[in-house]
Structures are given as structure tokens and as C-alpha cells.
Design an enzyme around this catalytic site. Structure first.
Site, PDB file in Angstrom:
ATOM      1  N   GLY A 109      35.557  37.088  32.592  1.00 12.18           N
ATOM      2  CA  GLY A 109      36.663  38.210  32.038  1.00 12.18           C
ATOM      3  C   GLY A 109      37.822  38.453  33.088  1.00 12.18           C
ATOM      4  O   GLY A 109      37.320  38.089  34.824  1.00 12.18           O
ATOM      5  N   ARG A 110      38.245  39.447  33.569  1.00 18.48           N
ATOM      6  CA  ARG A 110      39.290  39.371  34.430  1.00 18.48           C
ATOM      7  C   ARG A 110      39.332  40.763  35.243  1.00 18.48           C
ATOM      8  O   ARG A 110      39.486  41.194  36.186  1.00 18.48           O
ATOM      9  CB  ARG A 110      40.625  40.517  33.561  1.00 18.48           C
ATOM     10  CG  ARG A 110      42.034  39.798  33.027  1.00 18.48           C
ATOM     11  CD  ARG A 110      43.028  40.050  32.500  1.00 18.48           C
ATOM     12  NE  ARG A 110      42.937  40.804  31.729  1.00 18.48           N
ATOM     13  CZ  ARG A 110      43.362  42.127  31.522  1.00 18.48           C
ATOM     14  NH1 ARG A 110      43.913  43.398  32.520  1.00 18.48           N
ATOM     15  NH2 ARG A 110      42.895  43.172  30.590  1.00 18.48           N
TER      16      ARG A 110
ATOM     17  N   GLU B 296      38.297  40.195  39.421  1.00 23.06           N
ATOM     18  CA  GLU B 296      39.674  40.299  40.080  1.00 23.06           C
ATOM     19  C   GLU B 296      39.576  41.753  40.887  1.00 23.06           C
ATOM     20  O   GLU B 296      40.462  41.193  42.143  1.00 23.06           O
ATOM     21  CB  GLU B 296      40.580  39.626  39.529  1.00 23.06           C
ATOM     22  CG  GLU B 296      41.131  40.676  38.487  1.00 23.06           C
ATOM     23  CD  GLU B 296      42.724  40.599  37.999  1.00 23.06           C
ATOM     24  OE1 GLU B 296      43.145  41.246  37.045  1.00 23.06           O
ATOM     25  OE2 GLU B 296      42.676  38.851  37.306  1.00 23.06           O
TER      26      GLU B 296
ATOM     27  N   CYS C 212      32.055  32.153  33.910  1.00 18.72           N
ATOM     28  CA  CYS C 212      33.805  31.966  34.131  1.00 18.72           C
ATOM     29  C   CYS C 212      34.381  32.637  34.964  1.00 18.72           C
ATOM     30  O   CYS C 212      34.461  31.999  36.602  1.00 18.72           O
ATOM     31  CB  CYS C 212      34.401  33.374  33.095  1.00 18.72           C
ATOM     32  SG  CYS C 212      35.991  32.918  32.491  1.00 18.72           S
ATOM     33  N   HIS C 213      34.731  34.290  35.739  1.00 15.84           N
ATOM     34  CA  HIS C 213      35.337  34.164  36.813  1.00 15.84           C
ATOM     35  C   HIS C 213      34.471  35.123  37.453  1.00 15.84           C
ATOM     36  O   HIS C 213      35.495  35.865  38.713  1.00 15.84           O
ATOM     37  CB  HIS C 213      36.451  35.448  36.376  1.00 15.84           C
ATOM     38  CG  HIS C 213      37.548  34.981  35.341  1.00 15.84           C
ATOM     39  ND1 HIS C 213      38.052  33.427  34.061  1.00 15.84           N
ATOM     40  CD2 HIS C 213      39.281  34.425  36.095  1.00 15.84           C
ATOM     41  CE1 HIS C 213      39.110  33.205  34.199  1.00 15.84           C
ATOM     42  NE2 HIS C 213      40.194  33.789  35.262  1.00 15.84           N
TER      43      HIS C 213
ATOM     44  N   TYR D 217      35.865  28.905  35.255  1.00 11.97           N
ATOM     45  CA  TYR D 217      36.570  28.605  34.710  1.00 11.97           C
ATOM     46  C   TYR D 217      37.254  28.070  35.721  1.00 11.97           C
ATOM     47  O   TYR D 217      37.492  28.178  36.527  1.00 11.97           O
ATOM     48  CB  TYR D 217      37.521  30.104  34.880  1.00 11.97           C
ATOM     49  CG  TYR D 217      38.415  29.958  33.355  1.00 11.97           C
ATOM     50  CD1 TYR D 217      38.007  29.540  31.856  1.00 11.97           C
ATOM     51  CD2 TYR D 217      40.269  30.017  33.616  1.00 11.97           C
ATOM     52  CE1 TYR D 217      39.350  28.615  31.143  1.00 11.97           C
ATOM     53  CE2 TYR D 217      41.084  29.669  32.917  1.00 11.97           C
ATOM     54  CZ  TYR D 217      40.797  29.473  31.740  1.00 11.97           C
ATOM     55  OH  TYR D 217      41.726  29.450  30.570  1.00 11.97           O
TER      56      TYR D 217
END
Length: 192
Positions: free
Chosen positions: A88-89, A92, A118-119, A138
Site C-alpha cells: 500500500g502507501r 513510502e 507490493c510497495h 508492484y
């Protein structure tokens, strides 16, 4: 006593990449301590649901509230059989916390099983632990893996890539594959 797994997640972690591994690991008998910097057990993180609906990138919708199960400041890496980094986010911004980087480096440098989906590999790249490793993510994170000295491997979204103590998957369709490979790295006998 159940083996313990540390899971790092934060606000707008991908819902399926958090909930499914969390519940799957619990079903298999693991104690899963889900932590987030600056938060304690019982605090809430918000999730996001990412989907692949035909656009050039994923869409995002508000997910569920997830209650953390442990205090971030109390983490002692030596207590855990493995580390799971959600996608997800959240990766980051979580990679900006020095303590998150220390935790990841401990697991990778001591050859303790690590899963990142993913991320999630964004945190691995920031921790500088991918040199010589094959990993997936991802696709938009692929260049980060290569720039960090790893080798990005493109696989179908429902697959996982294992290299030594590291298992990675590109997105939530790979939840079953990444969890199965992760628990195998921790010594479980799983056939897929």
C-alpha cells in the site's frame, strides 16, 4: 509458546495485504505483532483497498480500520521468527523512520525470514539490504529494486519470489503464495 511474527504497517497500508496475512498467520498459530511508528497496541491505522480495474495503475478506495496489536517502541527484534512488511502507501513514509530501517536491517543481516508485498520493498530499498537479491514488487517499484542493487523479477500477481531469507510478491493476489513461502522459511511444512 507460539512463534512470533512482527508485521510493520501504517496508515493506508493495503487492506488485503495486511488483513489476509495477519489472519492467515494467526490461523497457523503465530502470534502476529502489528506495529506502526508513533503508535501503540490498540491504536488504529486506516487501510486502503487497491484494485486493478483497467486503468494504467491501480485504483484506491478507503478500507477498514485496523487495530495495532503491539507497541512499536517495545519491539525487540530478537523475539521474532520473521518480519512481514505490508504494502500500500504506508511503505513510502515508513521508510523515513530510522528505527524501521534498523529493524529491517537486523532481520536481513541475521538471515531471519522477511516477507514484503507490493510497495513493501520500498522499505527494503531504503534499508540498503537488496544487493545481490532477487525480488518482486508492484511493477512501479521495480526500478527502485534495481537501483538498490537487487534484481527486479516480474511475475504474475498471484506468485511470490524467494531468494534466501527473503520472499516478495507483487500484490494482494499473491497473498496465499507469499504467506505459504514465508511460513516455510520459518520452518513450517506447507504444501502448495
Amino acid at each position: 509458546m507460539a512463534k512470533k511474527v512482527l508485521m510493520i504497517a501504517g496508515d493506508f497500508t493495503e487492506d488485503y495485504e495486511t488483513m489476509v496475512p495477519f489472519q492467515s498467520l494467526q490461523m497457523l498459530g503465530y502470534q502476529v505483532d502489528v506495529v506502526c511508528p508513533e503508535k501503540k497496541a490498540g491504536d488504529i491505522i486506516r487501510t486502503a483497498i487497491h484494485d486493478f480495474e483497467g486503468e494504467q495503475t491501480y485504483s484506491e478506495k478507503r478500507g477498514h480500520n485496523f487495530a495495532l496489536t503491539a507497541d512499536f517502541d517495545a519491539v525487540d527484534e530478537k523475539e521474532y521468527a520473521g518480519l512481514f512488511i505490508t504494502g500500500g502507501r504506508s511503505p513510502e513514509y515508513l521508510r523515513l523512520y530510522p528505527r524501521v530501517i534498523e529493524i529491517v536491517q537486523y532481520f536481513m543481516n541475521n538471515n531471519v525470514p522477511v516477507a514484503a508485498i507490493c510497495h513493501g520493498p520500498q522499505i527494503l530499498t531504503a534499508a540498503n539490504v537488496l544487493k545481490g537479491k532477487k525480488a518482486t514488487a508492484y511493477p512501479a517499484v521495480g526500478p527502485d529494486i534495481d537501483l538498490a542493487g537487487g534484481t527486479y523479477v516480474a511475475v504474475d500477481a498471484d506468485k511470490a519470489v524467494v531468494d534466501g531469507n527473503l520472499v516478495t510478491a507483487p500484490a494482494w493476489p499473491g497473498d496465499a503464495a507469499i504467506v505459504a513461502e514465508f511460513v516455510k522459511l520459518m520452518g513450517a511444512k506447507i504444501e502448495i
